[in-house]
Design a protein around this motif. Sequence first.
Motif: not given
Length: 166
Positions: A58-86
């Motif tokens: 919400t600050n700044p307003p932005e959408l980070i899509d799942i592809y960019r988060l999981l493949v491009v960023a590689k690390g924006g998720l906390p521990r157990n990153p496989e749980l979100l795609p699961l």
Amino acid sequence: MDDASAGGPAPSTPYRGEPHGSPGRRLATIAALAVVPWTVILVYGEVTLVFPFGFVNTNPPELIDIYRLLVVAKGGLPRNPELLPLSILFYLVALASATAGLADREDPRFTAGILVLAGLSHLGVAYAFSHRLAYTPVPFGAVLMFGVAWWYYWPSLRALMLAPVD
């Protein structure tokens, strides 16, 4: 001659537990889960919404899509990153199963069970965010998935958990 034609007992079929609501209503309810934030993360007064298609800041307003988060960023998720795609995969399978219900091909026990698994795996996502300092995750989506499974599929879940084994 089998027992049924000879006047004996009919062969028993397993109780599947008929779900509540029409197949179209169940499908619409499960599809609506895609546009509800699955987790709301509060960080120092800022809000991040976790959807199955991405994160909305919400600050700044932005959408980070799942592809960019999981493949491009590689690390924006906390521990157990496989749980979100699961959890997203479980949700999509539940959605496909509910879609099969329109053609009367749905096994409601499977749909109910996979929807509960989607909610459980997303609870793990929210729990993983809680380990970061000042992060307060609220798992709305997991609660809603459990609610949908209970409201529409409770007879099926009961049949799944308490079914007699032959």
